[in-house]
Every structure is written in C-alpha cells, then in structure tokens.
Design a protein around this motif. Structure first.
Motif, mmCIF file in Angstrom:
data_model
loop_
_atom_site.group_PDB
_atom_site.id
_atom_site.type_symbol
_atom_site.label_atom_id
_atom_site.label_comp_id
_atom_site.label_asym_id
_atom_site.label_seq_id
_atom_site.Cartn_x
_atom_site.Cartn_y
_atom_site.Cartn_z
ATOM 1 N N GLU A 76 0.861 -1.182 0.000
ATOM 2 C CA GLU A 76 0.000 0.000 0.000
ATOM 3 C C GLU A 76 0.897 1.232 0.000
ATOM 4 O OE1 GLU A 76 -3.299 2.243 2.800
ATOM 5 O OE2 GLU A 76 -2.962 0.104 3.060
ATOM 6 N N PHE A 77 0.686 2.096 -0.981
ATOM 7 C CA PHE A 77 1.525 3.277 -1.130
ATOM 8 C C PHE A 77 1.207 4.334 -0.078
ATOM 9 C CE2 PHE A 77 1.729 1.373 -5.350
ATOM 10 C CZ PHE A 77 3.093 1.356 -5.537
ATOM 11 N N GLN A 78 2.253 5.024 0.357
ATOM 12 C CA GLN A 78 2.160 6.110 1.329
ATOM 13 C C GLN A 78 2.410 7.444 0.606
ATOM 14 O OE1 GLN A 78 1.436 5.064 4.732
ATOM 15 N NE2 GLN A 78 0.981 3.357 3.370
ATOM 16 N N THR A 79 2.539 8.533 1.354
ATOM 17 C CA THR A 79 2.739 9.861 0.778
ATOM 18 C C THR A 79 4.132 9.983 0.162
ATOM 19 O OG1 THR A 79 1.259 10.809 2.425
ATOM 20 C CG2 THR A 79 2.718 12.334 1.267
ATOM 21 N N PRO A 80 4.221 10.252 -1.150
ATOM 22 C CA PRO A 80 5.528 10.423 -1.790
ATOM 23 C C PRO A 80 6.134 11.778 -1.449
ATOM 24 C CG PRO A 80 3.786 10.752 -3.387
ATOM 25 C CD PRO A 80 3.119 10.372 -2.093
ATOM 26 N N TYR A 81 7.450 11.876 -1.635
ATOM 27 C CA TYR A 81 8.116 13.142 -1.348
ATOM 28 C C TYR A 81 9.380 13.301 -2.178
ATOM 29 C CZ TYR A 81 10.658 10.135 1.985
ATOM 30 O OH TYR A 81 11.377 9.138 2.573
ATOM 31 N N ILE A 82 9.835 14.549 -2.258
ATOM 32 C CA ILE A 82 11.061 14.928 -2.951
ATOM 33 C C ILE A 82 12.128 15.161 -1.884
ATOM 34 C CG2 ILE A 82 12.168 16.685 -4.406
ATOM 35 C CD1 ILE A 82 9.947 15.347 -5.925
ATOM 36 N N ILE A 83 13.349 14.706 -2.163
ATOM 37 C CA ILE A 83 14.453 14.915 -1.234
ATOM 38 C C ILE A 83 15.708 15.230 -2.046
ATOM 39 C CG2 ILE A 83 15.080 12.474 -1.128
ATOM 40 C CD1 ILE A 83 15.646 12.913 1.872
ATOM 41 N N LYS A 84 16.553 16.078 -1.505
ATOM 42 C CA LYS A 84 17.800 16.437 -2.177
ATOM 43 C C LYS A 84 18.968 15.944 -1.338
ATOM 44 C CE LYS A 84 20.485 20.443 -3.731
ATOM 45 N NZ LYS A 84 20.498 21.911 -3.778
ATOM 46 N N HIS A 85 19.979 15.429 -2.028
ATOM 47 C CA HIS A 85 21.184 14.958 -1.357
ATOM 48 C C HIS A 85 22.390 15.574 -2.071
ATOM 49 C CE1 HIS A 85 23.604 12.388 1.147
ATOM 50 N NE2 HIS A 85 24.220 11.897 0.096
ATOM 51 N N VAL A 86 23.303 16.122 -1.302
ATOM 52 C CA VAL A 86 24.509 16.728 -1.856
ATOM 53 C C VAL A 86 25.705 16.004 -1.261
ATOM 54 C CG1 VAL A 86 25.835 18.855 -2.122
ATOM 55 C CG2 VAL A 86 23.341 18.966 -1.957
#
Length: 141
Positions: A76-86
């Motif tokens: 069951e899918f949950q809330t997707p999100y954007i994340i940045k990694h440097v």
C-alpha cells in the motif's frame, strides 16, 4: 536537517502487487531503495543530478500481505516526497574512499546537510507528474 517536500497526489492508499510494480517501475528508472525491510520500502527515482547534487522522488509503501522479498507481496503506497542529497565529489583520502568512488557507500557525508531545494514549486510539480505516471500503471488488487 534534510528538506523534504511532501507531495499531494492520489497514490496514497492505493494497493498493488510488489513484483509487478517493481518490474514496471524499473523500466521507468526507479529502484527499490536501500533501506527496505520485510514490511516496508521505497521506490526511488532520480529527478535531477548535477555534480554532487541529486534530487530524488521517493514513493514509500507498506506491506499489507506477504513479505517484501516475495513477488506476490501486496503493498500500500504512502505519501511520496522529494528529497535532495549533496555529496562531496572531491578527493577523499579516508578508508571509505573506494566505496564512495564506486557508488557503493550510501553513507558519505553530504556537503550541504540541509539539502536546500531551490524552486520548490517546480520540483513539486515535476514530482506530482512523475507520481501520476506511476499511478496510471498500478494494477489494482
């Protein structure tokens, strides 16, 4: 602190067969994120990469029937999100340098621990469009 942009989409609560989704999403450039467990995981996709900066779309899910290493597991899918990694792309002289250089180390210290995301509206829109593409390919169970 890492900046996370939660996305408002229709994927949350949708259910699918893990194996079918994994196979399909691999063709769209997604991978099963490295922090999975038998009862949860993430499909991750790179939205943008330049130098040591990467912006990811992460679509988390929970297992509601089976275990994650089985093809027919239901998720069951949950809330997707954007994340940045440097990450530091310079010369690394410590013992983990080989692992980092080959991409095998996922624990390299980021240059920008805040992972600031510029133009949040742009990335939210791009992420929502990408999630919509995933939704269109869910075989409902």
């Amino acid at each position: 602190m890492i900046i996370i942009l939660k996305l408002q989409t229709d994927i949350e609560g949708k259910k699918a067969c893990f194996g079918q989704m994994r196979d399909h999403l691999q063709g769209l450039g997604y991978v099963l994120g490295g922090g999975w467990d038998y009862d949860r995981g993430n499909f991750d996709s790179i939205l943008w990469r330049e130098g040591g900066e990467t912006i990811y779309l992460r679509i988390p899910f929970l297992v509601y029937k089976g275990m994650l290493d089985e093809y027919n597991t239901l998720v069951e899918f949950q809330t997707p999100y954007i994340i940045k990694h440097v990450v530091n792309t310079g010369l690394d002289r410590d013992e983990g340098a080989l692992l980092s250089a080959t991409g095998l180390s996922q624990f390299q210290e980021p240059l920008d621990t805040d992972g600031y995301i510029r133009d949040k509206n742009k990335w939210e829109e791009i992420g929502q469009q990408a999630v919509q593409q995933v939704i269109q390919n869910i075989v409902h169970v």
